[in-house]
Write an enzyme that holds these catalytic residues in place. Structure first.
Site, PDB file in Angstrom:
ATOM      1  N   GLU A  99       0.820  -1.213   0.000  1.00 53.99           N
ATOM      2  CA  GLU A  99       0.000   0.000   0.000  1.00 53.99           C
ATOM      3  C   GLU A  99       0.854   1.263   0.000  1.00 53.99           C
ATOM      4  O   GLU A  99       0.380   2.344   0.336  1.00 53.99           O
ATOM      5  CB  GLU A  99      -0.952  -0.018   1.199  1.00 53.99           C
ATOM      6  CG  GLU A  99      -1.900  -1.212   1.146  1.00 53.99           C
ATOM      7  CD  GLU A  99      -2.978  -1.187   2.212  1.00 53.99           C
ATOM      8  OE1 GLU A  99      -3.059  -0.212   2.978  1.00 53.99           O
ATOM      9  OE2 GLU A  99      -3.750  -2.156   2.261  1.00 53.99           O
ATOM     10  N   LYS A 159     -15.215  -3.361   4.174  1.00 55.46           N
ATOM     11  CA  LYS A 159     -14.644  -3.639   2.853  1.00 55.46           C
ATOM     12  C   LYS A 159     -15.737  -4.346   2.067  1.00 55.46           C
ATOM     13  O   LYS A 159     -16.101  -5.479   2.403  1.00 55.46           O
ATOM     14  CB  LYS A 159     -13.437  -4.565   2.974  1.00 55.46           C
ATOM     15  CG  LYS A 159     -12.207  -3.965   3.656  1.00 55.46           C
ATOM     16  CD  LYS A 159     -11.206  -5.062   3.969  1.00 55.46           C
ATOM     17  CE  LYS A 159      -9.836  -4.545   4.351  1.00 55.46           C
ATOM     18  NZ  LYS A 159      -8.991  -5.611   4.957  1.00 55.46           N
TER      19      LYS A 159
HETATM   20  P1  PGA Z   1      -5.917  -6.835   2.651  1.00 57.48           P
HETATM   21  O1  PGA Z   1      -5.824  -6.216   4.116  1.00 57.48           O
HETATM   22  O2  PGA Z   1      -4.519  -7.214   2.263  1.00 57.48           O
HETATM   23  O3  PGA Z   1      -6.723  -8.095   2.881  1.00 57.48           O
HETATM   24  O4  PGA Z   1      -6.579  -5.889   1.754  1.00 57.48           O
HETATM   25  C1  PGA Z   1      -5.821  -4.889   4.437  1.00 57.48           C
HETATM   26  C2  PGA Z   1      -6.102  -4.776   5.920  1.00 57.48           C
HETATM   27  O5  PGA Z   1      -5.822  -5.727   6.668  1.00 57.48           O
HETATM   28  O6  PGA Z   1      -6.658  -3.781   6.379  1.00 57.48           O
HETATM   29 ZN    ZN Z   2      -6.806  -5.107   8.527  1.00 57.64          ZN
END
Ligand code: PGA
Ligand code: ZN
Length: 426
Positions: free
Chosen positions: A207, A337
């Site tokens: 990220e 999400k």
């Molecule tokens: P992810 O995790 O890699 O599953 O998108 C992001 C998070 O744990 O907030």
């Molecule tokens: Zn997380």
């Protein structure tokens, strides 16, 4: 009335395939969206359909999910008069007919769900954030306060430290514009500090967070505080910290393997409480593992009201898990999400449940993202208190931050307050 649904593969920010879909309505309105994909995933997430052909993209191909949209889903929905999002999502769920969307794929189903919403917003001549607000019966009120990835570890980096994210919370910023300017200043200080301390400036985390070889979590937190102060801000006043412990990923057989120690659940809770005393932390995500249900109420009692008890893998945007957590007093904030659950309507229900319990809501991106920006509209329309997108360096992250700036320019909405007075206990 849907005239046509079509889909194709595109690549996400890790270079892996994901699904992009187009929904054309009879009116001529066209909605196009792409969906993200996680790496640090919860076990209770809806099923992302992958081709599992090792000869192509190491099995990550999405041709099956794409084919499901182009053939079966298109055939079932075309020429149907569909009144609203709820009706569309109910049809998709009935067509899939599994509990975790494993037959058609949550990636296929969500792409259609979102493409429809964007097409309807265009048909009605309204901004997408306004359309999302109406879907929840909300008036536009605030912009979400960004929580921005500064340092990365765990599954998003080389695993050099066990916990996954240290995030900046620009607590005193009054506008999105100001929040991002503050973040830039701290990010630059942190890059200089870590270059000096560790001799490396690694922007390699998924990220965009800095991921130098911290010896342990406490150094990572102390470096974050130092970076805030080097940039000229007061840690805990102007800029606070949040962490995503993502503890499911270092939990095995009842033991947490953190910083070369083996901790029980209660020892980990005490460790988190000690960090709260020493660092300006205002939010702790996945402080315990997703199936450590027995100990989440103790975590909640120990760290609230000082910090938010935020559930990501623990809750998986799943209304049934959220209801159970509310009943057990196990958390006070939801990380939302949409692709963890797979349709907009179910995510909306998850958001409503959290709100009814007076929880806070953080709308979140995934570590594998695309250049699409619907997440920013969703966070504004659904009145997310916070938004978590990642750092301010990669294009797929900036698409969302820049969309938030555009929405701020259009609406002049204020940033959601921090800390929230509406939160129980804070
Ligand atoms: P992810 O995790 O890699 O599953 O998108 C992001 C998070 O744990 O907030
Ligand atoms: Zn997380």
């Amino acid at each position: 009335i849907i005239k046509q649904l079509s889909a194709w593969e595109i690549l996400d920010s890790r270079g892996r395939p994901t699904v992009k879909a187009r929904c054309t309505l009879n009116s001529g309105a066209v909605g196009v969206v792409s969906v993200p994909s996680g790496a640090s995933t919860g076990a209770a997430e809806a099923h992302e359909l992958r081709d599992n052909d090792p000869a192509r993209y190491r099995g990550f191909g999405c041709r099956k999910a794409v084919a499901n949209i182009n053939s079966e889903i298109n055939a079932a929905l075309v020429d149907r008069s569909i009144d609203d999002q709820h009706e569309l999502d109910a049809l998709l769920l009935a067509l899939d007919a599994t509990t975790n969307k494993s037959r058609l794929g949550a990636n296929a189903i969500l792409a259609v769900s979102l493409a429809f919403s964007r097409a309807v917003a265009l048909e009605q001549g309204r901004p997408l954030y306004q359309h999302f607000a109406t879907m929840q019966g909300l008036e536009l009120s605030t912009l979400p306060r960004p929580t921005i990835n500064l340092f990365s570890g765990g599954k998003h980096a080389g695993g050099q430290v066990d916990i996954q994210d240290v995030l900046l919370v620009p607590a005193s910023a009054q506008t999105m514009d100001e929040a991002l300017a503050v973040t830039f200043a701290v990010y630059q200080s942190a890059a200089e500090l870590t270059l000096k301390k560790y001799g490396t400036r690694s922007l390699t985390a998924d990220e965009g967070g800095l991921a130098p070889p911290f010896p342990n979590t406490e150094t990572m937190l102390a470096d974050a505080v130092e970076a805030i102060e080097l940039a000229g801000y007061r840690a805990g006043h102007d800029v606070a910290l949040a962490i995503d412990v993502a503890s499911s990923h270092f939990y095995q057989d009842g033991v947490y393997n953190l910083d070369h120690e083996q901790l029980t659940s209660s020892a980990l809770i005490e460790r988190l409480a000690s960090w709260l005393r020493r660092y300006p932390l205002v939010s702790i995500e996945d402080g315990l593992a997703e199936d450590d249900w027995d100990n989440w109420p103790a975590l909640y009692t120990r760290i609230s009201p000082q910090a938010l008890v935020l559930g990501d893998d623990f809750l998986c945007t799943n209304p049934a898990r959220i209801q159970r957590a509310i009943a057990n007093q196990a958390a006070n904030a939801l990380l939302l999400k949409v692709n963890q659950i797979g349709t907009l309507s179910e995510a909306a229900r998850a958001c409503q449940l959290a709100r009814l319990a007076q929880w806070r809501v953080t709308i979140s991106a995934r570590s594998g993202e695309t250049e699409d920006d619907w997440l920013a509209d969703l966070a504004v329309g659904w009145a997310g208190d916070q938004i978590k997108i990642g750092s301010i360096t990669h294009g797929e992250r900036l698409a969302k931050y820049n969309r938030l700036l555009e929405i701020e320019n259009e609406t002049h909405l204020p940033l959601a307050a921090w800390p929230g007075t509406s939160l129980r206990g804070i």
